[in-house]
Design a protein around this motif. Structure first.
Motif, PDB file in Angstrom:
ATOM      1  N   LYS A 135       0.839  -1.200   0.000  1.00  0.00           N
ATOM      2  CA  LYS A 135       0.000   0.000   0.000  1.00  0.00           C
ATOM      3  C   LYS A 135       0.876   1.253   0.000  1.00  0.00           C
ATOM      4  O   LYS A 135       0.624   2.201  -0.752  1.00  0.00           O
ATOM      5  CB  LYS A 135      -0.929  -0.023   1.211  1.00  0.00           C
ATOM      6  CG  LYS A 135      -2.005   1.039   1.187  1.00  0.00           C
ATOM      7  CD  LYS A 135      -3.087   0.714   2.196  1.00  0.00           C
ATOM      8  CE  LYS A 135      -4.142   1.777   2.316  1.00  0.00           C
ATOM      9  NZ  LYS A 135      -4.844   2.114   1.105  1.00  0.00           N
ATOM     10  N   PHE A 136       1.924   1.261   0.829  1.00  0.00           N
ATOM     11  CA  PHE A 136       2.880   2.368   0.835  1.00  0.00           C
ATOM     12  C   PHE A 136       3.515   2.513  -0.547  1.00  0.00           C
ATOM     13  O   PHE A 136       3.651   3.618  -1.071  1.00  0.00           O
ATOM     14  CB  PHE A 136       3.964   2.144   1.895  1.00  0.00           C
ATOM     15  CG  PHE A 136       5.077   3.142   1.812  1.00  0.00           C
ATOM     16  CD1 PHE A 136       4.990   4.360   2.456  1.00  0.00           C
ATOM     17  CD2 PHE A 136       6.223   2.871   1.077  1.00  0.00           C
ATOM     18  CE1 PHE A 136       6.013   5.301   2.367  1.00  0.00           C
ATOM     19  CE2 PHE A 136       7.255   3.797   0.979  1.00  0.00           C
ATOM     20  CZ  PHE A 136       7.146   5.006   1.628  1.00  0.00           C
ATOM     21  N   GLU A 167       1.010   4.186  -2.846  1.00  0.00           N
ATOM     22  CA  GLU A 167       0.542   5.530  -2.516  1.00  0.00           C
ATOM     23  C   GLU A 167       1.653   6.567  -2.313  1.00  0.00           C
ATOM     24  O   GLU A 167       1.443   7.750  -2.605  1.00  0.00           O
ATOM     25  CB  GLU A 167      -0.314   5.482  -1.245  1.00  0.00           C
ATOM     26  CG  GLU A 167      -1.584   4.681  -1.421  1.00  0.00           C
ATOM     27  CD  GLU A 167      -2.409   4.552  -0.155  1.00  0.00           C
ATOM     28  OE1 GLU A 167      -3.546   4.052  -0.251  1.00  0.00           O
ATOM     29  OE2 GLU A 167      -1.926   4.941   0.940  1.00  0.00           O
ATOM     30  N   ILE A 168       2.797   6.151  -1.805  1.00  0.00           N
ATOM     31  CA  ILE A 168       3.817   7.119  -1.399  1.00  0.00           C
ATOM     32  C   ILE A 168       5.148   6.945  -2.133  1.00  0.00           C
ATOM     33  O   ILE A 168       5.754   7.929  -2.558  1.00  0.00           O
ATOM     34  CB  ILE A 168       4.090   7.017   0.124  1.00  0.00           C
ATOM     35  CG1 ILE A 168       2.820   7.234   0.932  1.00  0.00           C
ATOM     36  CG2 ILE A 168       5.199   7.979   0.556  1.00  0.00           C
ATOM     37  CD1 ILE A 168       2.230   8.607   0.883  1.00  0.00           C
ATOM     38  N   TRP A 178       8.004   9.839  -3.235  1.00  0.00           N
ATOM     39  CA  TRP A 178       8.953  10.127  -2.147  1.00  0.00           C
ATOM     40  C   TRP A 178      10.214  10.874  -2.600  1.00  0.00           C
ATOM     41  O   TRP A 178      10.550  11.916  -2.020  1.00  0.00           O
ATOM     42  CB  TRP A 178       9.324   8.846  -1.397  1.00  0.00           C
ATOM     43  CG  TRP A 178      10.227   9.103  -0.237  1.00  0.00           C
ATOM     44  CD1 TRP A 178      11.588   8.993  -0.224  1.00  0.00           C
ATOM     45  CD2 TRP A 178       9.860   9.547   1.064  1.00  0.00           C
ATOM     46  NE1 TRP A 178      12.088   9.330   1.008  1.00  0.00           N
ATOM     47  CE2 TRP A 178      11.047   9.674   1.812  1.00  0.00           C
ATOM     48  CE3 TRP A 178       8.641   9.843   1.673  1.00  0.00           C
ATOM     49  CZ2 TRP A 178      11.041  10.081   3.144  1.00  0.00           C
ATOM     50  CZ3 TRP A 178       8.644  10.253   2.995  1.00  0.00           C
ATOM     51  CH2 TRP A 178       9.832  10.367   3.717  1.00  0.00           C
ATOM     52  N   THR A 224       9.801  14.735  -3.225  1.00  0.00           N
ATOM     53  CA  THR A 224       9.230  15.593  -2.188  1.00  0.00           C
ATOM     54  C   THR A 224      10.340  16.206  -1.336  1.00  0.00           C
ATOM     55  O   THR A 224      11.460  15.679  -1.287  1.00  0.00           O
ATOM     56  CB  THR A 224       8.305  14.781  -1.263  1.00  0.00           C
ATOM     57  OG1 THR A 224       9.089  13.803  -0.565  1.00  0.00           O
ATOM     58  CG2 THR A 224       7.183  14.114  -2.053  1.00  0.00           C
ATOM     59  N   TYR A 277       1.983   1.678   8.610  1.00  0.00           N
ATOM     60  CA  TYR A 277       1.672   2.678   7.591  1.00  0.00           C
ATOM     61  C   TYR A 277       0.234   3.112   7.800  1.00  0.00           C
ATOM     62  O   TYR A 277      -0.698   2.338   7.574  1.00  0.00           O
ATOM     63  CB  TYR A 277       1.878   2.095   6.188  1.00  0.00           C
ATOM     64  CG  TYR A 277       1.423   3.031   5.099  1.00  0.00           C
ATOM     65  CD1 TYR A 277       2.024   4.281   4.934  1.00  0.00           C
ATOM     66  CD2 TYR A 277       0.385   2.689   4.252  1.00  0.00           C
ATOM     67  CE1 TYR A 277       1.607   5.147   3.951  1.00  0.00           C
ATOM     68  CE2 TYR A 277      -0.049   3.555   3.260  1.00  0.00           C
ATOM     69  CZ  TYR A 277       0.567   4.775   3.122  1.00  0.00           C
ATOM     70  OH  TYR A 277       0.140   5.647   2.146  1.00  0.00           O
ATOM     71  N   GLY A 304      -1.694   5.180   6.211  1.00  0.00           N
ATOM     72  CA  GLY A 304      -2.395   5.730   5.051  1.00  0.00           C
ATOM     73  C   GLY A 304      -1.733   7.013   4.596  1.00  0.00           C
ATOM     74  O   GLY A 304      -0.972   7.638   5.338  1.00  0.00           O
ATOM     75  N   ASP A 305      -2.026   7.402   3.364  1.00  0.00           N
ATOM     76  CA  ASP A 305      -1.295   8.517   2.765  1.00  0.00           C
ATOM     77  C   ASP A 305      -1.468   9.859   3.467  1.00  0.00           C
ATOM     78  O   ASP A 305      -0.514  10.617   3.600  1.00  0.00           O
ATOM     79  CB  ASP A 305      -1.608   8.634   1.273  1.00  0.00           C
ATOM     80  CG  ASP A 305      -3.076   8.854   0.972  1.00  0.00           C
ATOM     81  OD1 ASP A 305      -3.912   8.656   1.867  1.00  0.00           O
ATOM     82  OD2 ASP A 305      -3.378   9.234  -0.172  1.00  0.00           O
ATOM     83  N   GLU A 306      -2.636  10.180   3.981  1.00  0.00           N
ATOM     84  CA  GLU A 306      -2.833  11.482   4.618  1.00  0.00           C
ATOM     85  C   GLU A 306      -2.096  11.597   5.947  1.00  0.00           C
ATOM     86  O   GLU A 306      -1.391  12.573   6.205  1.00  0.00           O
ATOM     87  CB  GLU A 306      -4.320  11.758   4.811  1.00  0.00           C
ATOM     88  CG  GLU A 306      -5.042  11.999   3.500  1.00  0.00           C
ATOM     89  CD  GLU A 306      -6.512  12.272   3.695  1.00  0.00           C
ATOM     90  OE1 GLU A 306      -6.874  12.851   4.733  1.00  0.00           O
ATOM     91  OE2 GLU A 306      -7.285  11.896   2.798  1.00  0.00           O
ATOM     92  N   PHE A 323       0.329   9.689   7.032  1.00  0.00           N
ATOM     93  CA  PHE A 323       1.755   9.396   6.892  1.00  0.00           C
ATOM     94  C   PHE A 323       2.573  10.677   6.770  1.00  0.00           C
ATOM     95  O   PHE A 323       3.571  10.857   7.464  1.00  0.00           O
ATOM     96  CB  PHE A 323       1.998   8.490   5.679  1.00  0.00           C
ATOM     97  CG  PHE A 323       3.453   8.189   5.467  1.00  0.00           C
ATOM     98  CD1 PHE A 323       4.096   7.239   6.238  1.00  0.00           C
ATOM     99  CD2 PHE A 323       4.191   8.861   4.497  1.00  0.00           C
ATOM    100  CE1 PHE A 323       5.448   6.960   6.046  1.00  0.00           C
ATOM    101  CE2 PHE A 323       5.535   8.593   4.297  1.00  0.00           C
ATOM    102  CZ  PHE A 323       6.166   7.637   5.078  1.00  0.00           C
ATOM    103  N   TRP A 324       2.154  11.583   5.877  1.00  0.00           N
ATOM    104  CA  TRP A 324       2.918  12.819   5.666  1.00  0.00           C
ATOM    105  C   TRP A 324       2.986  13.647   6.944  1.00  0.00           C
ATOM    106  O   TRP A 324       4.034  14.220   7.267  1.00  0.00           O
ATOM    107  CB  TRP A 324       2.322  13.633   4.522  1.00  0.00           C
ATOM    108  CG  TRP A 324       2.496  12.958   3.191  1.00  0.00           C
ATOM    109  CD1 TRP A 324       1.509  12.447   2.407  1.00  0.00           C
ATOM    110  CD2 TRP A 324       3.722  12.717   2.495  1.00  0.00           C
ATOM    111  NE1 TRP A 324       2.059  11.902   1.267  1.00  0.00           N
ATOM    112  CE2 TRP A 324       3.405  12.058   1.290  1.00  0.00           C
ATOM    113  CE3 TRP A 324       5.059  12.999   2.774  1.00  0.00           C
ATOM    114  CZ2 TRP A 324       4.370  11.672   0.357  1.00  0.00           C
ATOM    115  CZ3 TRP A 324       6.022  12.612   1.845  1.00  0.00           C
ATOM    116  CH2 TRP A 324       5.682  11.962   0.665  1.00  0.00           C
TER     117      TRP A 324
END
Length: 120
Positions: free
Chosen positions: A38-39, A42-43, A47, A50, A98, A100-102, A104-105
């Motif tokens: 999933k990471f 999504e990320i 990475w 960024t 992990y 989730g994307d929101e 995580f950041w």
């Protein structure tokens, strides 16, 4: 003559100090980990592009393999993914799982805030 030159070059390399990155994000993974996948979806593709990824490049370590020598002082994990923020070879922060994307950041920003100013 070439053998002597080769030996001298090898001796110089062995005597050189080990250089560690100012900061890196170590991601502990294992085969079949659904949250790692999933990471990755999504990320991971974003990475390196960024500010977070430029400050702490991502390095993957498979926990089913040998533990890297440069991480000898870092406690291993059985849970994946685990993200370990390293600074000059020392652990600064750790995120297990992990979220989730929101989230995580947000959590990574908290981790990076623990780095000394100017690192990365």
């Amino acid at each position: 003559m070439h053998a002597l030159k080769l030996l001298l070059c090898l001796a110089a390399l062995l005597a050189a100090p080990v250089v560690t990155l100012p900061a890196e994000m170590v991601m502990l993974v294992q085969p079949g980990c659904p949250w790692c996948a999933k990471f990755d979806a999504e990320i991971a593709p974003a990475w390196p592009n960024t500010p977070e990824g430029r400050r702490a490049p991502l390095r993957r370590v498979d926990i089913t393999g040998s533990w890297p020598g440069d991480l000898a002082g870092v406690p291993a994990e059985r849970f994946t993914p685990t993200f370990i923020l390293m600074d000059r070879g020392k652990e600064v922060a750790r995120l297990r799982g992990y979220p989730g994307d929101e989230f995580f950041w947000y959590l990574v920003d908290d981790m990076l805030a623990k780095l000394p100013p100017g690192d990365g």
